[in-house]
Design a protein around this motif. Sequence first.
Motif, PDB file in Angstrom:
ATOM      1  N   GLU A 246       0.851  -1.191   0.000  1.00  0.00           N
ATOM      2  CA  GLU A 246       0.000   0.000   0.000  1.00  0.00           C
ATOM      3  C   GLU A 246       0.885   1.239   0.000  1.00  0.00           C
ATOM      4  O   GLU A 246       1.875   1.301   0.742  1.00  0.00           O
ATOM      5  CB  GLU A 246      -0.909   0.015   1.228  1.00  0.00           C
ATOM      6  CG  GLU A 246      -1.820   1.236   1.295  1.00  0.00           C
ATOM      7  CD  GLU A 246      -2.701   1.245   2.525  1.00  0.00           C
ATOM      8  OE1 GLU A 246      -3.437   2.232   2.715  1.00  0.00           O
ATOM      9  OE2 GLU A 246      -2.629   0.276   3.314  1.00  0.00           O
ATOM     10  N   THR A 247       0.550   2.218  -0.814  1.00  0.00           N
ATOM     11  CA  THR A 247       1.329   3.453  -0.877  1.00  0.00           C
ATOM     12  C   THR A 247       0.690   4.534  -0.031  1.00  0.00           C
ATOM     13  O   THR A 247      -0.471   4.429   0.385  1.00  0.00           O
ATOM     14  CB  THR A 247       1.435   3.957  -2.321  1.00  0.00           C
ATOM     15  OG1 THR A 247       0.144   4.428  -2.751  1.00  0.00           O
ATOM     16  CG2 THR A 247       1.932   2.864  -3.265  1.00  0.00           C
ATOM     17  N   GLY A 250      -2.564   5.743  -1.159  1.00  0.00           N
ATOM     18  CA  GLY A 250      -3.722   4.854  -1.104  1.00  0.00           C
ATOM     19  C   GLY A 250      -3.790   3.822  -2.213  1.00  0.00           C
ATOM     20  O   GLY A 250      -4.742   3.037  -2.270  1.00  0.00           O
ATOM     21  N   ASP A 251      -2.802   3.805  -3.092  1.00  0.00           N
ATOM     22  CA  ASP A 251      -2.789   2.772  -4.133  1.00  0.00           C
ATOM     23  C   ASP A 251      -2.415   1.427  -3.516  1.00  0.00           C
ATOM     24  O   ASP A 251      -1.578   1.348  -2.612  1.00  0.00           O
ATOM     25  CB  ASP A 251      -1.779   3.124  -5.228  1.00  0.00           C
ATOM     26  CG  ASP A 251      -2.186   4.361  -6.011  1.00  0.00           C
ATOM     27  OD1 ASP A 251      -3.397   4.551  -6.212  1.00  0.00           O
ATOM     28  OD2 ASP A 251      -1.295   5.139  -6.396  1.00  0.00           O
ATOM     29  N   MET A 252      -3.050   0.357  -4.036  1.00  0.00           N
ATOM     30  CA  MET A 252      -2.837  -0.977  -3.507  1.00  0.00           C
ATOM     31  C   MET A 252      -2.256  -1.887  -4.587  1.00  0.00           C
ATOM     32  O   MET A 252      -2.572  -1.752  -5.769  1.00  0.00           O
ATOM     33  CB  MET A 252      -4.158  -1.576  -3.005  1.00  0.00           C
ATOM     34  CG  MET A 252      -4.888  -0.726  -1.978  1.00  0.00           C
ATOM     35  SD  MET A 252      -4.037  -0.655  -0.388  1.00  0.00           S
ATOM     36  CE  MET A 252      -4.205  -2.355   0.153  1.00  0.00           C
ATOM     37  N   GLU A 254      -1.134  -6.185  -5.224  1.00  0.00           N
ATOM     38  CA  GLU A 254      -1.135  -7.535  -4.681  1.00  0.00           C
ATOM     39  C   GLU A 254      -0.533  -8.506  -5.688  1.00  0.00           C
ATOM     40  O   GLU A 254      -0.508  -8.244  -6.891  1.00  0.00           O
ATOM     41  CB  GLU A 254      -2.533  -7.992  -4.288  1.00  0.00           C
ATOM     42  CG  GLU A 254      -3.486  -8.196  -5.448  1.00  0.00           C
ATOM     43  CD  GLU A 254      -4.821  -8.755  -4.976  1.00  0.00           C
ATOM     44  OE1 GLU A 254      -5.323  -9.692  -5.625  1.00  0.00           O
ATOM     45  OE2 GLU A 254      -5.364  -8.268  -3.970  1.00  0.00           O
TER      46      GLU A 254
END
Length: 404
Positions: A246-247, A250-252, A254
Motif C-alpha cells: 500500500e502506498t 492509497g494505491d494498492m 497484490e
Amino acid sequence: MIARSPTVERVLKGELCSGCGLCAGVSNGAIAMRSAEPGFARPQQTAPITEEAERVIADSCPGSRVAPWADGPNRNPYWGPARETLTGFAQDPAARHAGASGGALSVLAIHALESGVVTRVLHVEADPGEPTGNRMRWSRNRDEVLAGAGSRYAASSPLEFIDAALGEGERFAFIGKPCDVSALRQLARHDPRVDQLIPIKLSFYCGGLPSRAGAHRVIRAMGLEPDEVVAFRYRGNGWPGLTLAETRGGDMGEMRYADSWGAHLSKEVQFRCKICPDAVGAVADIACADAWYGEGGYPSFEEQDGRSLIQVRSEAGEALYRSAVAAGVLSAEPLGVDQIELMQPSQANRKRLVSSRTAACRVMFQPVPAMAGLDVGKAAKLAPMAMRLRNFLGTISRILKAKR
C-alpha cells in the motif's frame, strides 16, 4: 585485544554471513549490524574485541560453524532428527489465518506464554519505518505475537543484542531462522544463560534470505514505487497468503505467493543460503513449515486453509507440543517422514547439492562453514551425478564471475 575479527573478515569475504547478529551480540558494542547493498544485514567492527569474544564468534557464527544435529533414531539426512513429525494447525482461527501456514509456530509461542513456560517471546515483525524490512520485538501476550505473525522475507538480526536480552534475566521463547537457532545452540556452549533463559527455541524451514532489492522488484512488478510504500506484507492472512503493498497515496498492489517468491524474491537470495546445510531448523526444539498439498508432483500454492508441517525435535519441544495439544490449542496428526519431500521438494534438492557447491568453493580457495554432523555427505549420495557435476561447475562459474 583484536583490532579486526579474523572470523568476521573471513565470513564477509566468503559471502558466508547470514546476518544473524551473533558477532555484534557478543562484542560488547564493538560490532554493529548495518544494511549493505543490495539490502542485507552485515557486521561492521568499529572497536577492538577481546580474544574471548573472537573465540565465541569463531565457534558460534553460522558463517563459520553450523551447529551439529542431535543423534536419534529418526534422523533423516534431509530433515534432521525428529521425535515426532506431524501436520496440524492452530485451533484459534485468527492465529491460523494470520500465520504463514497453519499458525502452529504462533500458537506454540502463545501457549508457552499462557502456560508460564516463558514470560515473553522474541521474534520478528515488519519495521514501520521501512515496510519491506524487519525489526525485532518482545511479545507478552497473544495479540502481540499475532501482530508479528506471517513470513517476513527480509533481513533480520535477532542476536544483535542477545547479551543484553540475557542480562535482563527473564525466561523467553525465541523464534528465528535456522541459522539464528544454530548460533544460539553454539553460543550455549560458552554462555549457560542461553539454555537457562531461553527454554524454547522455535524455527521454520527457510527457503533462503532475499535482499531488499527482491522486495523492490515485487513492488515495481505491481506497478508501484518502493519509496511510496507505507505497508508491505510478504505472506499470511490466508495460506499461502497474498503479497500486499500500500502506498501513502492509497494505491494498492497484490501478487500471488507463487509469483512473488518464484519470480522475484527467490532470485535475490544471498549466497550463504545456497550452501546451507540446515535450512530445516533441525537444532530447534520445534520446527514448522508449509505442509503444501501436492498437485502433479509439485506443491500447489492455491489459497486454502493453512496447514503446518511440525517437527518436534527435543525433549523441551515435545513437552511444549504435548501441552499445546492437551490444552486444545493445536490440532495435529502424524505424518510419515517420506511424505515431507512431496511438500518441500526444493529443500531436499538443496540439501543434496550442498556438498557439490561447497566442494567448488574449496577448489576455488573460498571459505565455507564447518558442517560436521549434518549428514551433508549422506544427502549428496542421493543426488544424480549429473546434477552434482552441474552444480559444482555452476558454483565455480559464479565465483569466477564475482572475481572479475
